[in-house]
Enzyme design. Sequence first.
Site, PDB file in Angstrom:
ATOM      1  CG  ASP A  49      -0.354  -0.060   2.516  1.00 29.94           C
ATOM      2  OD1 ASP A  49       0.891  -0.179   2.604  1.00 29.94           O
ATOM      3  OD2 ASP A  49      -1.102   0.011   3.520  1.00 29.94           O
ATOM      4  CB  SER A  50       4.561   1.790  -0.049  1.00 33.08           C
ATOM      5  OG  SER A  50       4.827   0.667  -0.855  1.00 33.08           O
ATOM      6  CG  ASP A  88       0.362  -4.167   1.944  1.00 30.57           C
ATOM      7  OD1 ASP A  88       0.568  -5.142   2.682  1.00 30.57           O
ATOM      8  OD2 ASP A  88       1.141  -3.191   1.857  1.00 30.57           O
ATOM      9  CE  LYS A 118       3.214  -6.050   3.662  1.00 32.23           C
ATOM     10  NZ  LYS A 118       2.716  -4.911   4.474  1.00 32.23           N
ATOM     11  CD  GLU A 120       0.716  -1.668   8.036  1.00 30.57           C
ATOM     12  OE1 GLU A 120       0.440  -0.914   8.996  1.00 30.57           O
ATOM     13  OE2 GLU A 120       1.167  -1.260   6.951  1.00 30.57           O
ATOM     14  CD  GLU A 187       7.913  -0.459   7.250  1.00 27.17           C
ATOM     15  OE1 GLU A 187       6.897  -1.115   6.962  1.00 27.17           O
ATOM     16  OE2 GLU A 187       8.148   0.682   6.794  1.00 27.17           O
TER      17      GLU A 187
HETATM   18  O1  KIV Z   1       3.541  -1.128   1.552  1.00 26.37           O
HETATM   19  C1  KIV Z   1       4.701  -1.571   1.467  1.00 26.37           C
HETATM   20  O2  KIV Z   1       5.446  -1.308   0.524  1.00 26.37           O
HETATM   21  C2  KIV Z   1       5.145  -2.434   2.559  1.00 26.37           C
HETATM   22  C3  KIV Z   1       6.612  -2.744   2.602  1.00 26.37           C
HETATM   23  C4  KIV Z   1       7.326  -1.537   3.043  1.00 26.37           C
HETATM   24  C5  KIV Z   1       6.905  -3.930   3.432  1.00 26.37           C
HETATM   25  O3  KIV Z   1       4.390  -2.830   3.367  1.00 26.37           O
END
Ligand code: KIV
Length: 269
Positions: A49-50, A88, A118, A120, A187
């Site tokens: 989600d970055s 994510d 994924k 969090e 992280e």
């Molecule tokens: O969103 C992302 O890119 C991430 C990585 C930094 C692990 O969660």
Amino acid sequence: MSTQKPVRRITVPQIRNRKGGQPIVSLTSYHAHTAAVVDKYADFILVGDSLGMVMHGMDSTIGVSLELMIMHGTAVVRGTERSLVVVDLPFGSYEESPALAFRSAAKVMKETGCGAVKLEGGQRMAETIRFLTERGIPVMAHIGLTPQSSNTMGGFKTQGRDESDWVAHEADAEAVSEAGAFALVLEGMVEPLAARITEQVAIPTIGIGASAKCDGQILVLEDMLGLNPKPPKFVKVYSDIGDRIEQAVKTYTEEVTSRKFPSEDNIYR
Ligand code: KIV
């Protein structure tokens, strides 16, 4: 007879079984072309989600929607054939309840064709991780610095500088591993804590700013390529793509304005 080539992607159990073995290589990717390059090398590709910040200029990951993740996830799956693709779950799409998390994750998996999601959170997400994995959704967990909680954490801070916090992080790691996560992103974490967690949990740890003690590493592709003018301190920049893009745009501009482009080679007759 089918004429389709069988697609053999790296599987979730293969990643899970790399615990303590050959380091796991992973990068983020958000679109088909870069994903096709990364696919040749990475064990898994994360559609993180970055992308809210990297692709869409947002200030944080909080504003990223499920639809945006599905759009980029679909592109990455289309562009790849070998790596496991992990997508994510964005903020707000899973925290409320295991049932909501299941609906969001199932939608992501059905619509993108990715192999895992994924999310969090540590102990607080353990029940949800169990709920998903028992229902056929492989989950990669993510603890330490969790950007979706940056508002409650008070920013993006390295975790574990204060040794008294270690117990909580270790409990988070154990809880998600116990609940059935197949791998765990650590992280922004000090090395001794990342090393302890890596020794303690049964699943591979994937570090980002969490030292070489992890079972694998991940970086945001644009950071390591040199597209981010201010990458985080822990990032090693392997290329200067940002400068090269600028040089190419500058040369193109000069050629257009001096009528050197298009030339005879660049036109349809
Ligand atoms: O969103 C992302 O890119 C991430 C990585 C930094 C692990 O969660």
